[in-house]
Design an enzyme around this catalytic site. Structure first.
Site, short mmCIF file in Angstrom:
data_model
loop_
_atom_site.label_atom_id
_atom_site.label_comp_id
_atom_site.label_asym_id
_atom_site.label_seq_id
_atom_site.Cartn_x
_atom_site.Cartn_y
_atom_site.Cartn_z
N HIS A 129 -3.52 -3.49 -0.87
CA HIS A 129 -2.48 -4.46 -0.54
C HIS A 129 -3.20 -5.73 -0.05
CE1 HIS A 129 0.81 -6.17 1.92
NE2 HIS A 129 1.63 -5.39 1.23
N ASP A 206 -5.95 2.11 5.73
CA ASP A 206 -4.62 1.52 5.76
C ASP A 206 -3.62 2.63 5.46
OD1 ASP A 206 -2.19 0.46 5.04
OD2 ASP A 206 -3.01 -1.11 3.74
N GLN A 209 1.41 3.50 3.78
CA GLN A 209 2.23 4.30 2.86
C GLN A 209 2.02 5.79 3.05
OE1 GLN A 209 4.64 3.15 1.12
NE2 GLN A 209 4.20 0.96 1.23
N LYS A 232 8.02 1.67 8.12
CA LYS A 232 7.93 2.49 6.91
C LYS A 232 8.08 3.97 7.25
CE LYS A 232 4.88 -0.76 4.54
NZ LYS A 232 5.77 -1.52 3.66
N CYS A 370 2.52 -7.28 -3.58
CA CYS A 370 1.38 -7.74 -2.75
C CYS A 370 0.08 -7.06 -3.16
CB CYS A 370 1.65 -7.55 -1.26
SG CYS A 370 3.12 -8.38 -0.68
N1 C6P Z 1 3.97 -2.94 1.73
C1 C6P Z 1 5.68 -2.86 -0.01
O1 C6P Z 1 6.80 -3.14 -0.47
P1 C6P Z 1 3.32 -4.70 7.04
O2 C6P Z 1 4.08 -5.69 6.20
O3 C6P Z 1 2.30 -5.36 7.89
O4 C6P Z 1 4.21 -3.75 7.75
O5 C6P Z 1 2.55 -3.76 5.97
C2 C6P Z 1 1.67 -4.32 5.04
C3 C6P Z 1 1.17 -3.29 4.09
C4 C6P Z 1 -0.15 -2.90 4.14
N2 C6P Z 1 -0.63 -1.92 3.37
C5 C6P Z 1 0.15 -1.26 2.49
C6 C6P Z 1 -0.43 -0.17 1.66
C7 C6P Z 1 1.50 -1.62 2.37
O6 C6P Z 1 2.27 -0.97 1.50
C8 C6P Z 1 2.02 -2.67 3.17
C9 C6P Z 1 3.45 -3.11 3.01
C10 C6P Z 1 5.35 -3.27 1.41
O7 C6P Z 1 4.85 -2.24 -0.66
C11 C6P Z 1 5.66 -4.73 1.63
S1 C6P Z 1 4.66 -5.79 0.63
#
Ligand code: C6P
Length: 413
Positions: A129, A206, A209, A232, A370
């Protein structure tokens, strides 16, 4: 009589906990399949948030009055619950942030600024991401270090043999996701950590997910840092968590300056607070932290193994059904996946599919998610992504599949 799914969960009863699911969108019952972006919140989380403001609201760690003490106790209780949830050694290793993105930025900025030197290398993967790419590019530029990339194959698995060639004495940080948001791939964390250890590199995972689907034991994984987001995992938005090993966090400088992160301030200089407070400058998102405890309780009550069993059933059924449709290509066929199903449809733009599905009450995400470098690898601009949570059902997948077929036939006319 209550009907239990194969997983042993009573999904109809679980759905009753989610008021948002009981509505029509564009005249059709809502089918919410955008759970990888953010999943929905059970009533207990929503009520905990409101109750905090109704009865306990006060700033934390600062007051000696009753509300301040109640608020502080509830806030710290969540820190303990998070510790237990990911099996960290100590609650002090849990830092509250705004989200996974801020957690990664904190490490890149604080650890990177202290420990990276010219010529050092940071190894990420091709399926990251942007939140696990850009912070490393920023610190690499500042330190004249280099960001290198672990390649993946057509199925969306990291090519481990190539990783061996890329991890060298120059590698100081290996940062990659536990599960991919665009492909669903579950990465072999322990194998990659073992490779990093051979050269003494640190590892950041990270987990954005992963935490609502997989058992996460940070000690067993031997992660130095583990970043994730509450929103999430049935919890509130705007709240993230960074786990870090005490030995590392203690050596790292503060990320931001302000209230709460200090021991003593004079105009001549400042001494910093102990971990985790050293990294929590200013008034945190107290109410959201308090409510997040209820999301953890919700997951624990259902059990990760049962959640995963149900979601795997949904994923495998949905994959089989859409693969029967002419022109549909599934993107991401890793051996092990969380419940993320990305696909493209020949001759139809993903945005058009998303818009027509929405008209039928089906919420899916479309675009690059992203992960633009990953889309470049597959030579596509984006995908349609359906992602499932524990409250989703086989009947909803049938509605989704029919909506997809109808959409495709509209464009093929
Ligand atoms: N992915 C998706 O629709 P935040 O926004 O900081 O809570 O998480 C960012 C982020 C970082 N790593 C991974 C693997 C992610 O999936 C995400 C967030 C969402 O896939 C929003 S782009």
């Amino acid at each position: 009589m209550e009907t239990l799914e194969k997983s042993g969960l009573n999904i109809a009863k679980i759905r009753e906990e989610f008021p948002i699911l009981d509505q029509k969108v564009n005249g059709k019952p809502l089918v919410y399949f955008d759970n990888a972006a953010t999943n929905q919140k059970p009533r207990r989380v929503i009520e905990a948030l409101a109750n905090h403001y109704k009865t306990d609201n006060a700033n934390i760690h600062r007051g000696i009055h009753t509300l301040a003490e109640r608020s502080t106790a509830a806030f710290e209780e969540t820190r303990h619950a998070v510790r237990e949830f990911i099996n960290a050694n100590e609650a002090e290793e849990i830092i509250f942030t705004k989200g996974t993105s801020e957690s990664i930025n904190l490490v890149a900025s604080s650890w990177g600024r202290k420990f990276l030197e010219e010529g050092d290398e940071i190894l990420i993967s091709a399926m990251e991401h942007h939140s696990n790419i850009v912070p490393w590019q920023m610190i690499a530029e500042e330190k004249s270090a280099q960001v290198k990339v672990m390649p993946i194959d057509e199925n969306g698995d990291i090519i481990l043999a190539e990783v061996d060639k890329l991890i060298t004495e120059k590698t100081k940080m290996v940062a990659f996701n536990h599960a991919s948001n665009s492909l669903g791939t579950i990465n072999p964390v322990k194998e990659i950590v073992a490779k990093a250890r051979k050269v003494g590199a640190k590892v950041l995972i990270d987990g954005a997910q992963a935490t609502s689907h997989l058992e996460v034991d940070v000690q067993d994984l031997d992660a130095d840092f583990y970043a994730f987001s509450a929103h999430k995992m049935y919890g509130p938005t705007g709240l993230g968590i960074l786990y870090g090993k005490r030995t590392l966090l203690e050596k790292m400088p503060p990320y931001q300056g302000g209230g709460e992160m200090i021991k003593e301030v004079t105009f001549e200089g400042t001494t910093y607070n102990d971990i985790p407070y050293k990294f929590e400058a200013g008034t945190p998102d107290i109410a959201n932290v308090v409510a997040f405890k209820k999301a953890i309780d919700f997951i624990d009550e259902l059990g990760k193994d049962k959640i995963a069993a149900h979601e795997n059933e949904l994923l495998s059924y949905a994959t089989t059904e859409i693969e029967k449709i002419d022109g549909v290509k599934v993107i991401g066929k890793a051996n092990e996946k969380v419940s993320v199903l990305s696909f493209s449809v020949e001759g139809i733009h993903h945005f058009d599919i998303g818009m027509w599905m929405d008209a039928k009450g089906v919420a899916v995400r479309t675009g690059h998610h992203c992960t633009q470098p990953l889309m470049d690898f597959f030579c596509i601009e984006g995908t349609v992504r359906a992602s499932f949570s524990v409250y989703n059902t086989i009947e909803e997948i049938d509605i989704f599949t029919q909506a997809l077929k109808d959409t495709i036939s509209k464009f093929k006319k």
